[in-house]
Design a protein around this motif. Structure first.
Motif: not given
Length: 405
Positions: A275-296
């Motif tokens: 997930q950190e790699k995706e952020l560094k590649r320029g992924a929309n933080p919103r999409d990564v936060k969606m994954i984070l929010a679902k896990e929490i």
């Protein structure tokens, strides 16, 4: 008999861990067949526990899953005294009635993480209420004033000429006596608790017990990057409803994403690194936060509730409405309380607070014309009293969205 899986032991000793005393001794104990008594003390200074406090509870769960005995101490006595850790002014004492009110739902919150059937739960008033003055004096003999003044915040207060009460000096040794009472092999806590935990070792030695090993875990930052504090509204509570937890994660600062993945989810280091790699590649933080929010949310409410919360989020933030990123926060001051912990104000006052309307008459017209939406409900009565939870999404006008915090 405890499990001695090397990978699980390594994970336990490293993930979110700041310091271990004595690491070599604890590692050897974990690899033996000895069933350890692992202590955590929690003072009920408030009614709700946030996920920052849950970090150490999840570490306890790792000990529990390996087969060790978790000893949970609810500090109904010590909460009245007040922990001076990281306090730059004197902490007020709490009444017994306030403490009893605060801890009413503690076990139901803790039970979302620990298996309470396998947990030994104690209240430290059981033994601390019985200490007479002579026994307290003997306990105080285990520590010196010089040792107390080594505490960083005490040093700062001393230099600034601020009062340090003898009550605050007593706190570390009184909570250290808990370790004597339950014969702790290991004690856990946040980094802010290191002095107290070390005091427990000294008190144990004073009473002829072997000193406990200590493990401290990292302190989770609030969703805005500051210290996590209920008074600042930057917390996510264990007991928050699924939608509210999800909304708070989505509202957090983007730079907090990696920290929350590591401290607040059970994902592997490999999955987090991806997930950190995706952020560094320029992924929309919103999409990564969606994954984070679902896990929490899944940790506290189950996977189905997490999926449902995500679906609601997507519905509110459809592509035609808003991107879901950089949505401003709307901080509200409570006007009276409520059992649900929400904040009360009228629909017209809410619009005024948002700043979208510049006058009360303009705000009144906007609401009356259906220009206010709270969650998925459109409001048309300007006088309607709203009970708003942190994490609620509101829309004022056609395109102005806000997070309630």
């Amino acid at each position: 008999m405890p499990k001695t899986d090397p990978k699980k032991i390594e994970h336990l000793l490293t993930r979110n861990v700041e310091q271990v005393v004595d690491k070599q001794h604890l590692a050897a104990a974990l690899k033996s067949n000895k069933k350890l008594r692992v202590k955590l003390g929690i003072d009920p200074t408030g009614e709700k526990m946030h996920i920052g406090r849950a970090v150490v509870l999840w570490k306890l769960r790792e000990f529990q899953d390996l087969g060790h005995k978790i000893v949970l101490i609810i500090g109904d006595f010590t909460a009245q005294i007040g922990d001076p850790s990281d306090k730059l002014s004197k902490r007020p004492m709490l009444s017994r009635e306030q403490v009893e009110k605060n801890m009413r739902d503690y076990l139901s919150q803790i039970g979302k993480i620990l298996d309470l059937r396998k947990t030994e739960t104690c209240y430290n008033s059981k033994w601390l209420d019985k200490l007479n003055f002579r026994e307290t004096a003997e306990l105080a003999e285990s520590f010196s004033v010089q040792q107390m003044l080594h505490r960083r915040n005490f040093q700062e207060r001393w230099k600034e000429g601020q009062d340090i009460s003898l009550r605050e000096f007593l706190y570390p040794i009184i909570q250290g006596y808990d370790s004597v009472a339950i014969k702790a092999d290991v004690e856990l806590g946040g980094t802010d608790q290191l002095f107290n935990l070390m005091a427990g070792r000294e008190v144990q030695k004073h009473y002829g017990q072997k000193p406990q090993d200590i493990m401290t875990v990292g302190m989770l930052s609030g969703t805005d990057g500051r210290k996590m504090s209920t008074s600042w509204g930057n917390v996510i509570n264990i007991a928050d409803p699924a939608d509210e937890q999800f909304g708070k994660v989505m509202a957090m600062r983007d730079e907090m994403i990696p920290e929350y993945f590591r401290a607040c989810t059970c994902l592997s280091e490999k999955e987090i690194a991806a997930q950190e790699k995706e952020l560094k590649r320029g992924a929309n933080p919103r999409d990564v936060k969606m994954i984070l929010a679902k896990e929490i949310v899944a940790l506290y409410h189950g996977r189905a509730a997490a999926d449902k919360a995500a679906e609601k989020w997507v519905k509110v933030f459809s592509k035609k409405d808003v991107s879901g990123a950089d949505i401003p926060e709307l901080r509200l001051s409570a006007k009276g309380g409520s059992a649900s912990g929400g904040k009360k104000l009228t629909a017209v006052d809410l619009v005024l607070k948002s700043g979208v309307a510049k006058s009360k008459s303009e705000a009144w017209r906007l609401v009356a014309q259906g220009g206010l939406k709270v969650g998925e409900e459109t409001m048309q009565n300007p006088k309607k009293e709203l009970n708003l939870r942190a994490g609620t999404v509101i829309r004022v006008g056609k395109k102005r969205f806000f997070f309630v915090v």
